[in-house]
Write an enzyme that holds these catalytic residues in place. Structure first.
Site, PDB file in Angstrom:
ATOM      1  N   GLY A 109       0.814  -1.198   0.000  1.00 16.92           N
ATOM      2  CA  GLY A 109       0.000   0.000   0.000  1.00 16.92           C
ATOM      3  C   GLY A 109       0.849   1.250   0.000  1.00 16.92           C
ATOM      4  N   THR A 110       0.584   2.119  -0.934  1.00 18.31           N
ATOM      5  CA  THR A 110       1.312   3.370  -0.966  1.00 18.31           C
ATOM      6  C   THR A 110       0.665   4.287  -1.975  1.00 18.31           C
ATOM      7  OG1 THR A 110       3.502   4.339  -1.154  1.00 18.31           O
ATOM      8  CG2 THR A 110       2.907   2.743  -2.793  1.00 18.31           C
ATOM      9  N   THR A 111       1.037   5.557  -1.922  1.00 15.35           N
ATOM     10  CA  THR A 111       0.707   6.476  -3.015  1.00 15.35           C
ATOM     11  C   THR A 111       1.978   7.213  -3.368  1.00 15.35           C
ATOM     12  OG1 THR A 111      -1.479   6.841  -2.067  1.00 15.35           O
ATOM     13  CG2 THR A 111      -0.747   8.379  -3.744  1.00 15.35           C
TER      14      THR A 111
END
Lengths: 203, 334
Positions: free
Chosen positions: B100-102
């Site tokens: 999970g990341t942006t």
């Protein structure tokens, strides 16, 4: 998801590919070129699994260029297609098969234009017209119906536009634009890109 | 490996003349990890035999080929994980990893802007609220990381090392395109394994005027900002705007509205910040702070890390003031 199409005429081959580079549900690039120039008169169109396409196509491309450097003349389209198929077949039963679908289009000064269809199971067929991708299900019957061996270039481009119009109407995914190229005895020529707003014969 | 090569002054070009992929695959499985020749691309890939000898329990291979498919719905590369699970033997991981990341990066007239959140998650927990996902590689190249944090950190360091060695050997810096190609080729042997690296390389190329052109670069040296997306499944794309990670769809929609070539540095920073903020609001696996880096002709510069929680409260206050000013009693959805 991706779409390739090739149409052979009496003295030319017309090829087109969509421009989308996607990663799951996102279009990462709208102007991606799926055609690889193997030599002055041979194009390789390559779709399939993400990294395999570029790795395999560049491998074939560099080897074809190496052949020319070593021997002083270029591989014919038929030889290049068989070389490509042989490589696919060798890797097929290894731990790392290449999952790629290909169209190889070329013009040979002796044999004229030719279009070769190859798929990830390393099958090879020389055909007058061919398509890859889900879009092929929708467009092969149009090609069956309207193709003639003595098409002019304008008629071939119209036939291509008919196919793309059908994709825009019935295909669930959005393929906004397509690269179009023609190969003839003078070499590879870029034609105008076909985009969603282009006027086509059928509505 | 590469350092030995440098000390023995062997030209790596001569040694790597057999660098077609055919010879790679043939050699790959038979090398021991301590093989000391100057093989530029020969990274060790674990095979079943080696793992069978390993005393570490979790390193053993399951023979059914049943996938270690994580049910993580926010996995940033669902299709590639599915393919990896079916076409190679799966090695059970010591603990479940998450992606999970942006992260985002785009090119504009002032250079390349890279931004990322700082939440590192693992199996539904926030493992680290202040991770660093934008890693500088050299003075004019910065990389955003997405995927498995450990893999990204390791491969960024390997890339930094190889770029520095290239610079020492050839007397000039490799362009962003070359660095992307190098990283892509280094990751290719690991395709089909659980390694997951999805990076964007943001660099400023100081090109032009070099006599020798390497044959593996299709376009010549161009001066200016440059952005490449490299993924461990083999994708390598050049572009002007990329966002990677579970929060990327949310970021894309903000960026597509606001990014143009003619932005100033302040405007670009504002758009990037906003995009990360909106993504962290909606995506559970992104959050905490935002890092913004700008790569320009003078090198990379970093903006101070900002806590997005403050931004949330500021925006809430702004909305309340707007409602008071408008005089309506309808509350805006938060």
């Amino acid at each position: 998801m991706e779409y390739l199409i090739g149409i052979q005429g009496p003295d030319f081959v017309l090829v087109a590919a969509d421009n989308v580079a996607a990663s799951s549900i996102i279009q990462m690039k709208h102007d991606y070129d799926k055609m690889f120039k193997l030599s002055e008169k041979i194009l390789l169109l390559c779709v399939g699994e993400a990294g395999d396409t570029v790795q395999f196509a560049e491998y074939i491309q560099k080897n074809v260029q190496l052949y020319k450097m070593r021997n002083g003349y270029e591989l014919s389209p038929s030889a290049a297609a068989n070389f490509t198929r042989k490589n696919l077949a060798e890797y097929l039963r290894s731990r790392t098969p290449y999952h790629v679908n290909l169209l190889l289009a070329g013009y040979d000064d002796a044999d004229g234009p030719s279009l070769f269809y190859m798929d990830y199971l390393s099958s090879l067929a020389k055909t007058p017209f061919a398509a890859h991708g889900y879009g092929a299900f929708l467009t092969l019957s149009i090609l069956d119906r309207h193709y003639r061996p003595d098409l002019t270039r304008e008629e071939a481009v119209d036939l291509l536009k008919m196919c793309i119009a059908e994709l825009n109407r019935r295909f669930i995914l959005n393929l906004p634009s397509f690269n179009v190229r023609v190969i003839d005895k003078e070499g590879i020529h870029d034609l105008e890109k076909i985009s969603a707003g282009t006027k086509t014969d059928t509505n | 490996m590469a350092l030995q090569d440098l000390c023995r002054s062997r030209d790596f070009l001569l040694d790597s003349k057999e660098t077609f992929f055919g010879s790679f695959w043939g050699n790959m499985t038979s090398r021991s990890p301590l093989h000391s020749s100057a093989d530029f691309f020969h990274f060790y890939t674990p095979t079943a035999k080696y793992l069978g000898q390993s005393p570490i329990e979790f390193g053993q291979v399951r023979d059914s080929g049943a996938a270690v498919l994580r049910t993580d719905p926010s996995c940033s590369l669902p299709t590639s994980v599915a393919v990896a699970a079916t076409c190679s033997q799966s090695v059970p991981l010591p603990f479940p990893m998450s992606h999970g990341t942006t992260t985002l990066a785009f090119v504009f007239q002032g250079g390349v802007l890279a931004a990322a959140d700082t939440r590192s998650s693992c199996a539904g927990l926030v493992e680290c609220p202040s991770a660093q996902k934008v890693l500088p590689i050299h003075s004019h190249l910065v990389g955003t990381t997405s995927g498995t944090s450990a893999d990204c950190a390791l491969w960024k360091r390997i890339l930094a090392r190889e770029l520095r060695l290239y610079q020492l050997r050839h007397g000039r810096r490799l362009s962003t395109a070359g660095a992307a190609k190098l990283l892509s080729h280094m990751l290719h042997p690991f395709k089909g394994t659980e390694l997951c690296v999805a990076a964007t390389l943001c660099g400023w190329d100081v090109g032009g005027g070099d006599g020798e052109e390497r044959s593996n670069r299709s376009n010549g040296n161009s001066c200016g900002p440059s952005l490449y997306y490299v993924c461990s499944d083999g994708t390598r794309l050049q572009g002007a705007l990329f966002s990677v990670g579970s929060g990327s769809p949310y970021a894309y929609s903000i960026l597509d509205q606001g990014v143009r070539w003619g932005l100033t540095a302040e405007e670009a920073t504002a758009v990037a910040r906003e995009a990360v903020y909106r993504a962290t609001h909606r995506d559970a696996y992104s959050g905490n702070n935002v890092d913004v880096y700008l790569v320009s002709s003078g090198g990379w510069a970093r903006r101070r890390r900002e806590d997005l929680k403050e931004e949330y409260y500021r925006e809430k206050a702004r909305r309340e003031r707007q409602q008071e000013a408008a005089g309506t009693c309808v509350t805006a959805p938060e």
